[in-house]
Design a protein around this motif. Structure first.
Motif, PDB file in Angstrom:
ATOM      1  N   TYR A  10       0.821  -1.173   0.015  1.00  7.65           N
ATOM      2  CA  TYR A  10      -0.032  -0.070   0.031  1.00  7.65           C
ATOM      3  C   TYR A  10       0.890   1.289  -0.052  1.00  7.65           C
ATOM      4  O   TYR A  10       1.770   1.276   0.536  1.00  7.65           O
ATOM      5  CB  TYR A  10      -1.035  -0.015   1.458  1.00  7.65           C
ATOM      6  N   ILE A  11       0.312   2.093  -0.799  1.00  9.28           N
ATOM      7  CA  ILE A  11       1.012   3.597  -0.647  1.00  9.28           C
ATOM      8  C   ILE A  11       1.027   4.019   0.872  1.00  9.28           C
ATOM      9  O   ILE A  11       1.916   4.575   1.444  1.00  9.28           O
ATOM     10  CB  ILE A  11       0.424   4.747  -1.512  1.00  9.28           C
ATOM     11  N   ASP A  12      -0.125   3.948   1.682  1.00  6.52           N
ATOM     12  CA  ASP A  12      -0.159   4.172   2.820  1.00  6.52           C
ATOM     13  C   ASP A  12      -1.051   2.731   3.532  1.00  6.52           C
ATOM     14  O   ASP A  12      -2.259   2.815   3.416  1.00  6.52           O
ATOM     15  CB  ASP A  12      -1.052   5.575   2.966  1.00  6.52           C
ATOM     16  N   PRO A  13      -0.378   2.264   4.454  1.00  6.21           N
ATOM     17  CA  PRO A  13      -1.110   1.120   4.920  1.00  6.21           C
ATOM     18  C   PRO A  13      -2.249   1.554   5.856  1.00  6.21           C
ATOM     19  O   PRO A  13      -2.990   0.682   6.029  1.00  6.21           O
ATOM     20  CB  PRO A  13      -0.202   0.655   5.948  1.00  6.21           C
ATOM     21  N   GLU A  14      -2.354   2.684   6.480  1.00  7.26           N
ATOM     22  CA  GLU A  14      -3.671   3.113   6.928  1.00  7.26           C
ATOM     23  C   GLU A  14      -4.732   3.484   6.135  1.00  7.26           C
ATOM     24  O   GLU A  14      -5.727   3.809   6.596  1.00  7.26           O
ATOM     25  CB  GLU A  14      -3.114   4.378   7.775  1.00  7.26           C
ATOM     26  N   ASP A  15      -4.495   3.782   4.833  1.00  7.67           N
ATOM     27  CA  ASP A  15      -5.580   3.940   3.845  1.00  7.67           C
ATOM     28  C   ASP A  15      -5.303   2.973   2.750  1.00  7.67           C
ATOM     29  O   ASP A  15      -4.980   3.326   1.552  1.00  7.67           O
ATOM     30  CB  ASP A  15      -5.418   5.402   3.299  1.00  7.67           C
ATOM     31  N   PRO A  16      -5.774   1.670   2.844  1.00 11.80           N
ATOM     32  CA  PRO A  16      -5.474   0.786   1.940  1.00 11.80           C
ATOM     33  C   PRO A  16      -6.284   0.880   0.631  1.00 11.80           C
ATOM     34  O   PRO A  16      -5.782   0.482  -0.190  1.00 11.80           O
ATOM     35  CB  PRO A  16      -5.947  -0.502   2.689  1.00 11.80           C
ATOM     36  N   MET A  17      -7.329   1.656   0.672  1.00 10.21           N
ATOM     37  CA  MET A  17      -7.970   2.123  -0.574  1.00 10.21           C
ATOM     38  C   MET A  17      -7.378   3.227  -1.452  1.00 10.21           C
ATOM     39  O   MET A  17      -7.750   3.670  -2.607  1.00 10.21           O
ATOM     40  CB  MET A  17      -9.569   2.446  -0.512  1.00 10.21           C
ATOM     41  N   GLY A  18      -6.260   3.616  -0.701  1.00 10.10           N
ATOM     42  CA  GLY A  18      -5.728   4.908  -1.459  1.00 10.10           C
ATOM     43  C   GLY A  18      -4.742   4.492  -2.710  1.00 10.10           C
ATOM     44  O   GLY A  18      -4.061   5.311  -3.128  1.00 10.10           O
ATOM     45  N   GLY A  19      -4.637   3.058  -2.864  1.00  9.41           N
ATOM     46  CA  GLY A  19      -3.881   2.729  -3.869  1.00  9.41           C
ATOM     47  C   GLY A  19      -2.442   2.004  -3.489  1.00  9.41           C
ATOM     48  O   GLY A  19      -2.357   1.983  -2.158  1.00  9.41           O
ATOM     49  N   THR A  20      -1.827   1.594  -4.418  1.00  9.54           N
ATOM     50  CA  THR A  20      -0.665   0.509  -4.043  1.00  9.54           C
ATOM     51  C   THR A  20       0.532   1.312  -5.005  1.00  9.54           C
ATOM     52  O   THR A  20       0.399   2.004  -5.885  1.00  9.54           O
ATOM     53  CB  THR A  20      -0.810  -0.947  -4.622  1.00  9.54           C
ATOM     54  N   THR A  21       1.858   0.622  -4.327  1.00  8.45           N
ATOM     55  CA  THR A  21       3.054   1.195  -4.918  1.00  8.45           C
ATOM     56  C   THR A  21       3.189   0.192  -6.041  1.00  8.45           C
ATOM     57  O   THR A  21       2.477  -0.645  -6.495  1.00  8.45           O
ATOM     58  CB  THR A  21       4.008   1.118  -4.023  1.00  8.45           C
ATOM     59  N   GLY A  22       4.479   0.233  -6.544  1.00  8.67           N
ATOM     60  CA  GLY A  22       4.900  -0.768  -7.497  1.00  8.67           C
ATOM     61  C   GLY A  22       5.907  -1.933  -7.069  1.00  8.67           C
ATOM     62  O   GLY A  22       6.347  -2.672  -7.674  1.00  8.67           O
ATOM     63  N   THR A  23       5.783  -1.995  -5.561  1.00 10.44           N
ATOM     64  CA  THR A  23       6.678  -2.673  -4.806  1.00 10.44           C
ATOM     65  C   THR A  23       5.880  -4.012  -4.511  1.00 10.44           C
ATOM     66  O   THR A  23       4.877  -3.760  -3.837  1.00 10.44           O
ATOM     67  CB  THR A  23       7.304  -2.163  -3.533  1.00 10.44           C
ATOM     68  N   PRO A  24       6.378  -5.374  -4.822  1.00 10.20           N
ATOM     69  CA  PRO A  24       5.754  -6.434  -4.514  1.00 10.20           C
ATOM     70  C   PRO A  24       5.575  -6.495  -2.904  1.00 10.20           C
ATOM     71  O   PRO A  24       6.576  -6.229  -2.280  1.00 10.20           O
ATOM     72  CB  PRO A  24       6.725  -7.395  -5.258  1.00 10.20           C
ATOM     73  N   ALA A  25       4.479  -7.153  -2.549  1.00 14.08           N
ATOM     74  CA  ALA A  25       4.303  -7.406  -1.317  1.00 14.08           C
ATOM     75  C   ALA A  25       5.029  -8.421  -0.454  1.00 14.08           C
ATOM     76  O   ALA A  25       5.334  -8.442   0.744  1.00 14.08           O
ATOM     77  CB  ALA A  25       2.811  -7.530  -0.852  1.00 14.08           C
ATOM     78  N   ALA A  26       5.763  -9.450  -1.203  1.00 14.85           N
ATOM     79  CA  ALA A  26       6.591 -10.503  -0.740  1.00 14.85           C
ATOM     80  C   ALA A  26       7.622 -10.827  -1.992  1.00 14.85           C
ATOM     81  O   ALA A  26       7.676 -10.138  -2.797  1.00 14.85           O
ATOM     82  CB  ALA A  26       5.786 -11.771  -0.436  1.00 14.85           C
ATOM     83  N   ASN A  27       8.415 -11.683  -1.362  1.00 20.19           N
ATOM     84  CA  ASN A  27       9.660 -11.918  -2.439  1.00 20.19           C
ATOM     85  C   ASN A  27       9.428 -13.015  -3.624  1.00 20.19           C
ATOM     86  O   ASN A  27       9.321 -14.159  -3.397  1.00 20.19           O
ATOM     87  CB  ASN A  27      10.952 -12.527  -1.538  1.00 20.19           C
ATOM     88  N   TYR A  28       8.478 -12.620  -4.461  1.00 26.53           N
ATOM     89  CA  TYR A  28       7.863 -13.350  -5.315  1.00 26.53           C
ATOM     90  C   TYR A  28       8.662 -13.833  -6.536  1.00 26.53           C
ATOM     91  O   TYR A  28       9.654 -13.130  -7.048  1.00 26.53           O
ATOM     92  CB  TYR A  28       6.598 -12.757  -6.062  1.00 26.53           C
ATOM     93  N   ARG A  29       8.755 -14.920  -6.886  1.00 29.08           N
ATOM     94  CA  ARG A  29       9.822 -15.520  -7.995  1.00 29.08           C
ATOM     95  C   ARG A  29       8.905 -16.824  -8.414  1.00 29.08           C
ATOM     96  O   ARG A  29       8.744 -17.860  -7.781  1.00 29.08           O
ATOM     97  CB  ARG A  29      11.094 -15.867  -7.425  1.00 29.08           C
TER      98      ARG A  29
END
Length: 602
Positions: free
Chosen positions: A486-505
């Motif tokens: 999340y851009i702001d974890p306190e505002d989860p509907m406020g959008g996401t970043t381009g960063t994966p939430a975990a180490n995906y492969r």
């Protein structure tokens, strides 16, 4: 009016009339006033309304209220067409969840301790036969309709026979020995399937095949109204019917036709969606990956929650923003299956030796760092786990959303959960538990690809099978479809970043690995476990592969170390099929002897 909005319509006057007729013998002996007679339906409008009623039975819930329980009763969750209890929990994808004593009858089923008197089996039997009855009545009336062209009649017949084959397929894979009744059977119009006195001594696969074959040959290629079956849905289902019987040579060319043709030039060509989660979001459903879906809607003005997905009503995180109920908790065994190596490939044989870190035993106010190893990104679109975005509802808080960690583990179901951003459209709160508008995709294109891979593997075309597996894995590895922070974890509907939430492969397999049947089938089986997790397929896949006893007892030995609700779980050979409901055997007595016979071992 679209199929989405009318798919649950039933002939109210006709059904109520027949329901009343079932209340007493005396009522059967006189024509009720103000009733809708069969003659009134013997026209184009009438038969199409009957057909819509046959579609309306797909969710198993139309007769699921207090006034109609003697018709095809049972809870919405117990008869859910996605088979979350019978296919996913019984297959090791998940625990029942909640507390052990909450819906204990379901826990008996998934530990294989249930007997034929378990009411869930009777409910499942009855709702499928209600669907069959509607199809048969549609076909019976259709034969006498005069104001339709031959092509129009073929279309209606094709859809009705498609639906009948679907209902019978569900019964066949659940119970094996089921009685066949079509529109020519003497009892086809009986509302109470309890009144059938037809033996279950014949294999119904040939009749199911014939219905799907007729539908494939007679239905139009174009999708038409949303929710209706077409040629390609019938083709995919026919191929699946062959697959269950190990008729790989018959199934393979049909699956190839679905893959290569779809309905090119007619507005649709089947393909994988770029984003895996688009298959489980009401906003993006009925997409190019949906070969056939059971339609749901919410807040559509129909009153109550009759058109919403009530089969998943129990399966939301406990507490938090959801009203019910902490069931359907993914297993640690399933979560560990999503571990990948540095090469992006899964650990096919020893995935539980590479376990994913969980917050088991930790309260939500204790520090916790999510697993930092390599993971298949489909994990976090399938399983809610602590510290990872749970759609747009915020970071999963762990124990605060879990009813009983010791009993059922630390995870939450996710594929069935609606988005917060559009819950005004897709969440229905009119019932005692949540309903939503998320369709259940009965067959999606990823399933078609993996069925095709299975056919090719069994025909010796290992590289071709590998290509189909890799199409599925390549979509999974597309970074555009990763869960993001999340851009702001306190505002989860406020959008996401381009960063994966975990180490995906996740990576496709080198095709050089596909040189023999053993490895190829192992990769296919594992890919189905990952791709179709929590979608009701796992148990039935294990049974048709002939490995259910080995795999499920191995699952029990491992998973009981994590969660106690499966203590005593044991799979025996008789458990390849569920028992014929004792209620139905008791009601099938004819000349002092039960017509229905029980499955071996029960």
């Amino acid at each position: 009016m679209t199929m989405k909005s009318i798919s649950h319509i039933v002939l109210g006057a006709a059904i109520l009339t027949i329901a009343a007729a079932g209340c007493s013998k005396g009522f059967l002996e006189r024509a009720p006033q103000s009733s809708l007679q069969e003659e009134a339906l013997t026209n184009k409008k009438g038969v199409n309304t009957l057909l819509i009623g046959a579609y309306g039975a797909l969710d198993g819930q139309d007769f699921n209220d207090g006034n109609m329980t003697d018709l095809a009763g049972g809870s919405g969750y117990g008869v859910s067409p996605d088979n979350w209890i019978y296919g996913s929990v019984a297959g090791g994808d998940a625990h029942k969840g909640s507390d052990p004593g909450d819906v204990a009858a379901a826990l008996q089923i998934v530990t294989f301790q249930a007997n034929a008197s378990n009411s869930f089996f009777n409910d499942k039997w009855r709702v499928n036969f209600e669907g069959i009855r509607r199809c048969n009545f549609t076909l019976h009336v259709l034969a006498n309709v005069q104001d339709m062209t031959p092509d129009e009649k073929k279309q209606v017949a094709g859809e009705a026979r498609f639906l009948r084959a679907h209902y019978y397929s569900d019964l066949k894979k659940m119970f094996d020995k089921v009685p066949w009744a079509d529109e020519n059977a003497a009892d086809y119009k009986n509302l109470h399937v309890d009144d059938f006195k037809i033996p279950n001594d014949k294999d119904v696969w040939p009749m199911i095949e014939a219905d799907f074959k007729f539908a494939m040959d007679n239905l139009s290629e174009a999708k038409g109204e949303i929710g209706r079956a077409n040629k390609w849905a019938a083709a995919a289902y026919l191929a699946k019917t062959y697959l269950y019987q190990k008729k790989y040579a018959e199934a393979a060319p049909i699956l190839e036709s679905v893959i290569n043709n779809g309905v090119t030039g007619k507005g649709l060509h089947f393909d994988l969606m770029e984003n895996f989660h688009d298959n489980f979001d009401a906003f993006t459903e009925n997409n190019k990956e949906a070969v056939f879906s059971i339609q749901y809607s919410a807040n559509d003005g129909s009153g109550g929650t009759g058109n919403a997905n009530q089969g998943q009503m129990l399966n939301y995180p406990y507490n938090g923003p959801f009203s019910c109920c902490g069931f359907y908790q993914p297993s640690q065994d399933l979560v560990n299956s999503f571990r990948t190596s540095a090469t992006g490939l899964p650990y096919l044989d020893d995935y539980n030796d590479h376990g994913v870190v969980s917050d088991l035993g930790k309260s939500s106010d204790q520090p916790f760092t999510p697993d930092e190893g390599f993971l298949d990104p489909r994990l976090d679109w399938t399983v809610g786990r602590r510290g990872i975005p749970f759609l747009d509802w915020g970071l999963h808080p762990g124990r605060d959303w879990i009813r009983n960690q010791n009993s059922a583990g630390p995870y939450s179901a996710l594929k069935n959960v609606y988005m917060q951003v559009n819950q005004d459209k897709y969440y229905d709160g009119n019932g005692w538990a949540p309903g939503n508008a998320i369709n259940y995709v009965l067959i999606r294109f990823a399933d078609v690809l993996l069925m095709a891979a299975e056919c090719q593997a069994n025909l010796g075309n290992y590289a071709k099978a590998g290509e189909y597996i890799n199409r599925v894995r390549t979509r999974a590895g597309n970074p555009a479809g990763f869960v993001k922070t999340y851009i702001d974890p306190e505002d989860p509907m406020g959008g996401t970043t381009g960063t994966p939430a975990a180490n995906y492969r996740v990576s496709p397999y080198p095709l050089s690995m596909f040189t023999g049947k053993d490895f190829t089938m192992k990769a296919i089986r594992f890919e189905r476990k990952l791709e179709l997790a929590m979608e009701g397929h796992r148990f039935f896949d294990l049974v048709r592969w002939g490995i259910a006893q080995t795999e499920l007892n191995k699952y029990f030995r491992f998973e009981v170390q994590i969660a106690s609700d499966i203590t005593g779980g044991n799979f025996a050979p008789r458990n390849n099929y569920y028992p014929i409901p004792q209620r139905q055997i008791d009601l099938s007595v004819k000349n002092g002897k039960s017509v229905l016979t029980q499955n071996t071992g029960y």
